[in-house]
Design an enzyme around this catalytic site. Structure first.
Site, PDB file in Angstrom:
ATOM      1  N   LYS A  74       0.835  -1.213   0.000  1.00 41.14           N
ATOM      2  CA  LYS A  74       0.000   0.000   0.000  1.00 41.14           C
ATOM      3  C   LYS A  74       0.867   1.259   0.000  1.00 41.14           C
ATOM      4  O   LYS A  74       0.674   2.165  -0.807  1.00 41.14           O
ATOM      5  CB  LYS A  74      -0.912   0.001   1.235  1.00 41.14           C
ATOM      6  CG  LYS A  74      -1.580   1.352   1.499  1.00 41.14           C
ATOM      7  CD  LYS A  74      -2.392   1.379   2.771  1.00 41.14           C
ATOM      8  CE  LYS A  74      -1.637   1.669   4.028  1.00 41.14           C
ATOM      9  NZ  LYS A  74      -1.356   3.066   4.336  1.00 41.14           N
ATOM     10  N   ASN A  75       1.836   1.297   0.919  1.00 41.81           N
ATOM     11  CA  ASN A  75       2.603   2.538   1.088  1.00 41.81           C
ATOM     12  C   ASN A  75       3.587   2.783  -0.041  1.00 41.81           C
ATOM     13  O   ASN A  75       4.220   3.832  -0.093  1.00 41.81           O
ATOM     14  CB  ASN A  75       3.307   2.548   2.447  1.00 41.81           C
ATOM     15  CG  ASN A  75       2.293   2.759   3.562  1.00 41.81           C
ATOM     16  OD1 ASN A  75       1.146   3.126   3.306  1.00 41.81           O
ATOM     17  ND2 ASN A  75       2.705   2.510   4.794  1.00 41.81           N
ATOM     18  N   CYS A  89      -3.863  13.278  12.745  1.00 45.27           N
ATOM     19  CA  CYS A  89      -4.744  12.119  12.641  1.00 45.27           C
ATOM     20  C   CYS A  89      -4.692  11.364  13.956  1.00 45.27           C
ATOM     21  O   CYS A  89      -4.022  11.790  14.895  1.00 45.27           O
ATOM     22  CB  CYS A  89      -4.371  11.243  11.464  1.00 45.27           C
ATOM     23  SG  CYS A  89      -2.919  10.266  11.746  1.00 45.27           S
ATOM     24  N   ARG A 133       1.660  14.548  13.041  1.00 41.34           N
ATOM     25  CA  ARG A 133       2.088  14.276  11.667  1.00 41.34           C
ATOM     26  C   ARG A 133       2.270  15.548  10.837  1.00 41.34           C
ATOM     27  O   ARG A 133       1.547  15.809   9.878  1.00 41.34           O
ATOM     28  CB  ARG A 133       1.132  13.274  11.001  1.00 41.34           C
ATOM     29  CG  ARG A 133       1.004  12.011  11.814  1.00 41.34           C
ATOM     30  CD  ARG A 133       0.227  10.954  11.120  1.00 41.34           C
ATOM     31  NE  ARG A 133       0.972  10.308  10.063  1.00 41.34           N
ATOM     32  CZ  ARG A 133       0.479   9.336   9.308  1.00 41.34           C
ATOM     33  NH1 ARG A 133      -0.748   8.916   9.505  1.00 41.34           N
ATOM     34  NH2 ARG A 133       1.188   8.782   8.355  1.00 41.34           N
ATOM     35  N   ASP A 136       6.340  19.934   7.885  1.00 41.53           N
ATOM     36  CA  ASP A 136       7.299  21.033   7.786  1.00 41.53           C
ATOM     37  C   ASP A 136       8.561  20.668   6.997  1.00 41.53           C
ATOM     38  O   ASP A 136       9.107  21.507   6.274  1.00 41.53           O
ATOM     39  CB  ASP A 136       7.664  21.562   9.190  1.00 41.53           C
ATOM     40  CG  ASP A 136       8.046  20.469  10.169  1.00 41.53           C
ATOM     41  OD1 ASP A 136       7.539  19.335  10.027  1.00 41.53           O
ATOM     42  OD2 ASP A 136       8.845  20.735  11.082  1.00 41.53           O
ATOM     43  N   ASP A 174       4.501   0.408  12.134  1.00 45.02           N
ATOM     44  CA  ASP A 174       3.240  -0.121  11.612  1.00 45.02           C
ATOM     45  C   ASP A 174       2.953  -1.543  12.112  1.00 45.02           C
ATOM     46  O   ASP A 174       1.855  -2.055  11.898  1.00 45.02           O
ATOM     47  CB  ASP A 174       3.243  -0.100  10.076  1.00 45.02           C
ATOM     48  CG  ASP A 174       3.219   1.325   9.538  1.00 45.02           C
ATOM     49  OD1 ASP A 174       2.841   2.239  10.285  1.00 45.02           O
ATOM     50  OD2 ASP A 174       3.597   1.518   8.376  1.00 45.02           O
ATOM     51  N   ARG A 199      -8.793   0.228   4.536  1.00 44.76           N
ATOM     52  CA  ARG A 199      -7.853   1.172   3.921  1.00 44.76           C
ATOM     53  C   ARG A 199      -6.577   0.451   3.489  1.00 44.76           C
ATOM     54  O   ARG A 199      -5.932   0.860   2.524  1.00 44.76           O
ATOM     55  CB  ARG A 199      -7.468   2.273   4.922  1.00 44.76           C
ATOM     56  CG  ARG A 199      -8.532   3.305   5.167  1.00 44.76           C
ATOM     57  CD  ARG A 199      -7.974   4.394   6.053  1.00 44.76           C
ATOM     58  NE  ARG A 199      -6.611   4.673   5.635  1.00 44.76           N
ATOM     59  CZ  ARG A 199      -5.604   4.976   6.455  1.00 44.76           C
ATOM     60  NH1 ARG A 199      -5.812   5.065   7.739  1.00 44.76           N
ATOM     61  NH2 ARG A 199      -4.403   5.212   5.986  1.00 44.76           N
TER      62      ARG A 199
HETATM   63  N1  EPU Z   1       7.438  14.425  10.729  1.00 49.36           N
HETATM   64  C1  EPU Z   1       7.594  15.755  11.052  1.00 49.36           C
HETATM   65  N2  EPU Z   1       7.639  16.653  10.026  1.00 49.36           N
HETATM   66  C2  EPU Z   1       7.533  16.293   8.714  1.00 49.36           C
HETATM   67  C3  EPU Z   1       7.367  14.933   8.406  1.00 49.36           C
HETATM   68  C4  EPU Z   1       7.314  14.010   9.438  1.00 49.36           C
HETATM   69  O1  EPU Z   1       7.692  16.128  12.216  1.00 49.36           O
HETATM   70  O2  EPU Z   1       7.573  17.163   7.839  1.00 49.36           O
HETATM   71  C5  EPU Z   1       7.355  13.418  11.809  1.00 49.36           C
HETATM   72  C6  EPU Z   1       5.942  12.823  11.892  1.00 49.36           C
HETATM   73  O3  EPU Z   1       5.069  13.613  12.658  1.00 49.36           O
HETATM   74  C7  EPU Z   1       6.193  11.454  12.499  1.00 49.36           C
HETATM   75  C8  EPU Z   1       7.615  11.096  11.975  1.00 49.36           C
HETATM   76  O4  EPU Z   1       8.181  12.316  11.507  1.00 49.36           O
HETATM   77  O5  EPU Z   1       6.232  11.566  13.899  1.00 49.36           O
HETATM   78  C9  EPU Z   1       7.653  10.063  10.883  1.00 49.36           C
HETATM   79  O6  EPU Z   1       6.768  10.454   9.842  1.00 49.36           O
HETATM   80  P1  EPU Z   1       6.978  10.054   8.307  1.00 49.36           P
HETATM   81  O7  EPU Z   1       6.958  11.297   7.497  1.00 49.36           O
HETATM   82  O8  EPU Z   1       8.159   9.154   8.178  1.00 49.36           O
HETATM   83  O9  EPU Z   1       5.677   9.202   8.030  1.00 49.36           O
HETATM   84  P2  EPU Z   1       4.656   9.312   6.819  1.00 49.36           P
HETATM   85  O10 EPU Z   1       5.390   9.449   5.543  1.00 49.36           O
HETATM   86  O11 EPU Z   1       3.600  10.306   7.135  1.00 49.36           O
HETATM   87  C10 EPU Z   1       4.651   6.729   6.332  1.00 49.36           C
HETATM   88  C11 EPU Z   1       3.609   5.656   6.243  1.00 49.36           C
HETATM   89  C12 EPU Z   1       3.082   5.328   7.636  1.00 49.36           C
HETATM   90  C13 EPU Z   1       4.246   4.877   8.499  1.00 49.36           C
HETATM   91  C14 EPU Z   1       5.333   5.956   8.510  1.00 49.36           C
HETATM   92  C15 EPU Z   1       6.578   5.559   9.270  1.00 49.36           C
HETATM   93  C16 EPU Z   1       2.607   6.060   4.096  1.00 49.36           C
HETATM   94  C17 EPU Z   1       1.401   6.432   3.332  1.00 49.36           C
HETATM   95  N3  EPU Z   1       2.495   6.104   5.417  1.00 49.36           N
HETATM   96  O12 EPU Z   1       3.985   7.866   6.890  1.00 49.36           O
HETATM   97  O13 EPU Z   1       2.172   4.234   7.473  1.00 49.36           O
HETATM   98  O14 EPU Z   1       3.793   4.659   9.817  1.00 49.36           O
HETATM   99  O15 EPU Z   1       5.731   6.270   7.156  1.00 49.36           O
HETATM  100  O16 EPU Z   1       7.105   4.390   8.763  1.00 49.36           O
HETATM  101  O17 EPU Z   1       3.623   5.715   3.520  1.00 49.36           O
HETATM  102  C18 EPU Z   1       0.205   2.988   7.839  1.00 49.36           C
HETATM  103  O18 EPU Z   1       0.435   2.380   6.790  1.00 49.36           O
HETATM  104  O19 EPU Z   1      -0.676   2.622   8.659  1.00 49.36           O
HETATM  105  C19 EPU Z   1       0.995   4.179   8.176  1.00 49.36           C
HETATM  106  C20 EPU Z   1       0.607   5.077   9.095  1.00 49.36           C
END
Ligand code: EPU
Length: 440
Positions: A23-24, A119, A124, A127, A310, A402
């Protein structure tokens, strides 16, 4: 329609299960298709509500798509992109739609994308995405809940991420594919889904190296040198981990097919430490089994290749009946213990202190009515119900749909007693013919 599972616990899962596309990964591959003027075909696309939302985002921008359910493939024709706006109605349904920002900037040099907001599992923030794009020369305004980015000239530069964010790494990779010069993302996320996106973009004509390490270099190419292609998505390591945990939880034995075992090294290692047996039956087939009560372990969630956040809720479920005390530290999200109150309702002994959970193994869980609060917490509750004595009901299945394709069918094939019901009705949806096995 609100739906729920009825699950009769206590069955031992046996047999084999085939894992679908990640999915991701596929969500980002779909977003990336708009970089190319033409038709791109992606295989191994699971039938998930999140995939549907991403396809709606693409179609809102003017792209056309066809989804072949039997072949599990999608063709996206992005010859004409007629809008640069990703609406709040869609982005608010699925945070991952924010990835369209980098793709639109690459293709159109301008994008208006709704800010996703927090969420259930945490704040999340985005920035790093914004700061990285600004460093490349994009002018960004946040207005009325939308990010408006203009980048008539996008220049490659060095970007250091404070945290190896998956989404920020992907958005910046997408934006820099057609930027002038080289972009270097340092402290980049190293998840297999990042490598998949880089491989896909390279198949389309991009020039990306270092994906899978902490430093990714993207040498900008001319937009006209990008071309349509065909590509197969990697298997979903989190779905694989979920089924492995379900088999171990019920002291069963099964073949988990269509997996890349290397993507699950850390998780497998923890399962083995808990007492499970994990064998490589074939290069993409894992045999998992467990005979005895599990032992407790401690673990900390970390960016890849560490223990995946996850699979945290799912591993917590295993600890609820393990021998001893296990300590879990969730280091990625501030609020990802949403499953705890429901696991307690099923008899688990869990003490939570900020981002630590202390799980004292009890002999048995008991069936109860519980509700999924997010995707992975929902899967964790289904596994808890499979382990529990008696009947459980798991509500709010839209969270599970989802990210898990044909979840109950795959579990049924392994011998689980699980059926889906409409909230207002006592006849299972399969019996009523609303669902059918073709969703497998
Ligand atoms: N973060 C920031 N600022 C940013 C971006 C991230 O502070 O600009 C923080 C987030 O708040 C979080 C951490 O960094 O605490 C990690 O976030 P990341 O950006 O790595 O996660 P994401 O890209 O939003 C993806 C997966 C998530 C998975 C995470 C971590 C997708 C669609 N989602 O999220 O998957 O938990 O990486 O591996 O790829 C799921 O599938 O259920 C799911 C939540």
């Amino acid at each position: 329609m609100a739906e729920r599972f009825k699950i009769q616990g206590g069955e031992t899962l046996k047999g084999e299960v085939s894992i679908g596309g990640a999915k991701n990964s596929v969500l980002k591959l779909l977003a990336a298709t708009i970089l190319v003027k033409g038709s791109t075909k992606i295989y191994n696309v699971p039938q998930l509500t999140d995939v549907e939302i991403m396809l709606n985002v693409l179609s809102d921008l003017g792209a056309k798509y066809t989804y072949d359910k039997d072949e599990k493939s999608v063709v996206v024709d992005a010859s004409n992109i007629t809008s640069i706006t990703a609406k709040y109605e869609l982005v608010s349904k699925m945070r991952a739609s924010f990835i369209i920002l980098g793709a639109l900037i690459s293709r159109c040099r301008e994008a208006i994308v709704a800010l996703p907001g927090g969420c259930a599992i945490g704040e999340r923030r985005v920035d790093f995405h914004i700061k990285g794009l600004e460093a490349m020369g994009a002018k960004i305004k946040i207005e009325n809940g939308y990010v408006h980015a203009k980048a008539p000239k996008l220049k490659g530069t060095d970007i250091y991420l404070d945290i190896p964010s998956v989404g920020a790494t992907e958005n910046l990779m997408l934006a820099s594919v057609t930027a002038e010069g080289s972009t270097r993302i340092q402290n980049a996320a190293q998840e297999p889904e990042i490598v998949d996106l880089a491989n896909f973009l390279n198949t389309l004509g991009a020039d990306i190296s270092g994906a899978g390490t902490s430093e990714i270099v993207i040498n900008g190419v001319k937009p006209e040198s990008l071309h349509p292609a065909e590509y197969t998505t990697i298997p979903d390591r989190i779905e694989a981990g979920t089924f492995m945990a379900a088999v171990v939880a019920t002291r069963g034995k099964a073949l988990i097919k269509n997996v890349y075992p290397a993507h699950l090294t850390f998780f497998n290692d923890k399962l083995i430490k808990m007492g499970a047996s994990i064998k490589l039956a074939e290069p993409t087939v894992i045999e998992v089994s467990c005979k005895n009560r599990l032992n407790s372990i401690n673990f900390v969630t970390q960016p890849y290749p560490g223990f995946p956040t996850d699979l945290q809720a799912i591993a917590m479920t295993l600890l609820t009946t393990a021998n001893g005390v296990g300590i879990i530290t969730e280091s990625l999200y501030e609020n990802r213990f949403m499953q705890v109150p429901d696991l307690r309702r099923m008899g688990a002994d869990i003490h939570q202190d900020r981002n630590h959970a202390i799980v004292k193994g009890v002999k048995n869980l008991t069936g109860a009515t519980v509700a999924a609060s997010d995707l992975r917490a929902g899967a964790a509750l289904v596994i808890a119900a499979l382990m529990a004595n008696g009947e459980s009901q798991v509500e709010k299945l839209h969270h599970i749909d989802r990210g898990y394709e044909s979840f109950e069918y795959k579990l049924q094939k392994l011998g689980a007693k699980i059926m889906r019901y409409d909230d207002r009705d006592e006849t299972s949806l399969l019996t009523k013919g609303v669902l059918n096995e073709s969703r497998l």
